[in-house]
Design an enzyme around this catalytic site. Sequence first.
Site, PDB file in Angstrom:
ATOM      1  N   ARG A 126       0.831  -1.198   0.000  1.00  9.66           N
ATOM      2  CA  ARG A 126       0.000   0.000   0.000  1.00  9.66           C
ATOM      3  C   ARG A 126       0.872   1.257   0.000  1.00  9.66           C
ATOM      4  O   ARG A 126       1.918   1.293   0.643  1.00  9.66           O
ATOM      5  CB  ARG A 126      -0.896  -0.016   1.237  1.00  9.66           C
ATOM      6  CG  ARG A 126      -1.891   1.098   1.290  1.00  9.66           C
ATOM      7  CD  ARG A 126      -2.732   1.004   2.547  1.00  9.66           C
ATOM      8  NE  ARG A 126      -3.993   0.301   2.326  1.00  9.66           N
ATOM      9  CZ  ARG A 126      -5.121   0.911   1.949  1.00  9.66           C
ATOM     10  NH1 ARG A 126      -5.143   2.213   1.743  1.00  9.66           N
ATOM     11  NH2 ARG A 126      -6.219   0.225   1.782  1.00  9.66           N
ATOM     12  N   HIS A 188      -5.474  12.698  -1.406  1.00  7.49           N
ATOM     13  CA  HIS A 188      -6.771  12.576  -0.776  1.00  7.49           C
ATOM     14  C   HIS A 188      -7.008  13.671   0.249  1.00  7.49           C
ATOM     15  O   HIS A 188      -6.194  14.550   0.458  1.00  7.49           O
ATOM     16  CB  HIS A 188      -6.983  11.160  -0.231  1.00  7.49           C
ATOM     17  CG  HIS A 188      -6.330  10.908   1.085  1.00  7.49           C
ATOM     18  ND1 HIS A 188      -6.158   9.641   1.582  1.00  7.49           N
ATOM     19  CD2 HIS A 188      -5.826  11.750   2.014  1.00  7.49           C
ATOM     20  CE1 HIS A 188      -5.589   9.736   2.764  1.00  7.49           C
ATOM     21  NE2 HIS A 188      -5.370  10.975   3.050  1.00  7.49           N
TER      22      HIS A 188
END
Lengths: 244, 425
Positions: A126, A188
Amino acid sequence: MTSVTIVSLLPELLGNNGDAANARVLAQRARWSGADASIVPVRTRADLPDRVDAVVIGTGTDSDLVAARDILLTMATELREWLTGGVPILAVGTGWELLSWGIELTDSTVEGLGLVPGHAVPRVERATGDLVVASKFGRLIGFENHARDYVGAEASPLGRVESGIGNGSAASGQEGVVMGEFFGTHLHGPVLARNPGLADHLVRLMLDRIGVEYVAGAQSVLVDDIARAARNQIAVRLERAIEA
Amino acid sequence: MRYTPAILIGRGVRVLARWRKPGGGSAVPGLVVNTIAPGFLAHALNGFPQGLVIVSGSSGKSTTTKMLVAALRAHGLTVFTNSSTANIRQGLTSALLERASVTGRVAGDIAVLEMDEGHGAAIAPTLTPRVVALTNVMVDQIDRFHDSDMVAGLLRKIALRSTGVVVINADDAYLADLGGELDSEATGVTVERYGVTSDVLAANPRGLGYTRTAAERLPAGDGLLVTEVSGRSARFALEGVSYPVALPARGTHYAVDAATAVATARAALGSRFDAAVAIEAVGTIPPVFGRGEIVTVNGHEIEFVLVQNPASFQLNVDSLEPSTEQILIAIGSDVRDPSYFWPVDTSSLGHVLIASGSKAHDIALQLVYDDVTVDRIEPDVGVALDAFLALPKPAHGMKTIIFSADGMRRTRAHLGLATNAEEPV
Ligand SMILES: [Zn+2]
């Protein structure tokens, strides 16, 4: 008075990292420039307003991918109209992935709406951390947190990765995708608050479309000093040049 | 006797650490023992005659754990607990060392541990808890716990270690699903549930902060129900009896913490459980530091408000006395990515005097986009506190400090308040 309507698509299902707050940033900057702005949260097709001046969609968890995609499918016609009609769209993380050709998971594939080029493929590890991107809207700084790379849209990235992962190794140092007035990114959270250069580009597109010239309000200038300090703090931590 | 040498060495290190730094509750002895005897921690924790109880979940663990310990002690049990929030392997080992006999047995009938979802899942494979209680699934520390699926997965891992009972919050959809899974598989584990009634839920227009709230409420008779919350009093329904409950502070989340504690005490005590005794005990715990606690510093009354996730942030913002005129917010390095605070609507704060902490600019940015006036941004918490305390007493409301865990640590250190060396990182 000029009035604009900003749609926040699936603000709960796709609002993991505060991404839905980008609608608030667009609305506030439009207000500070003297326009009237409202935010319409859209959870089902029935919530769609008659008029749409900008669209924001964020990131969700993988267990909601299919549910979110199925709701978006009911609005595929409208999404296509916005894209071809020059309505600015900001799509973060999985919201962006769902509008692409699709999302490859380790053992299955979630087909996307196919509205923007490229698709998402699993990463080995990730990507979580600060992301710095050189773009024509200035240096963009934010946080990325994604389990997939984005490939197949190398012709039109949002920018070049200076630090972090972005679209991933397969995409040779690129981050995001731009198609017309569509902007997809892994930055984000409130990427627009942190990066007013990109925010103002979207506000300008939104107002240009209805024939209003955008002049950033006085409050924007004050707020952008705070944003610059926040960006510089990360730049210092990453041992990169700060902005004056 | 396997652990005797390690324990003796650990104690020696502890004495040395204390001598070097008086009063310091050092984690070093734990580090030493874990290195030379990696099995000690699990051996000690699994060795209590009445077993081990683990409390985990995103929010409410500290309060619930303290309440549960009070309830068990009220039933006459001697309880080993990590009374500081020593979630860390080393801190826990050090705490156990303090009480271990040289053979590795730790005094106490039962152990009650608060575990953060990440550390809990990491050490869970070595543990055999008799009872696991889970509070809720929210995402905090987004760089550690990437999303709610991941948090739910970590809690599932801890729950699967239970040898007896798993106590779950039936209003949290992730945990309700986990309960259903445990029910349907022949694991031999019993699932006990607690929750609120639809009336209690309806009184909280923003919900209870769970990432996903279950569609249905727990039916009366299926577990412990919070049937009423009003200020610092509540009512619980259990097995057809309605009980009045006093809470340590106001708010539905305290009632839910109390319900978690009482349901878990019931699971741990079995036939010895006395609901009236447990309920009376949970009302007696002092507020946990930073959860609405009021402290007097240099003659000023200050309310401390700890925010650990968007839900607690929103709840605390909503419950501040309107027109509180002196607010300081300190968000520190524990919030590596402040993005996830942005769903919180901070507009009702109206006016914040100082934004502080290493994330001062980020929190200020959010506030100004919510039309909150921010007078000053001062990343140095000490400087900010001195300026804040130097102001005259407010005409409206109390001096209020809202902080993240790191902001709290710095505030305590700067003001010389009782420090807690083993806070979670
Ligand atoms: Zn920790």
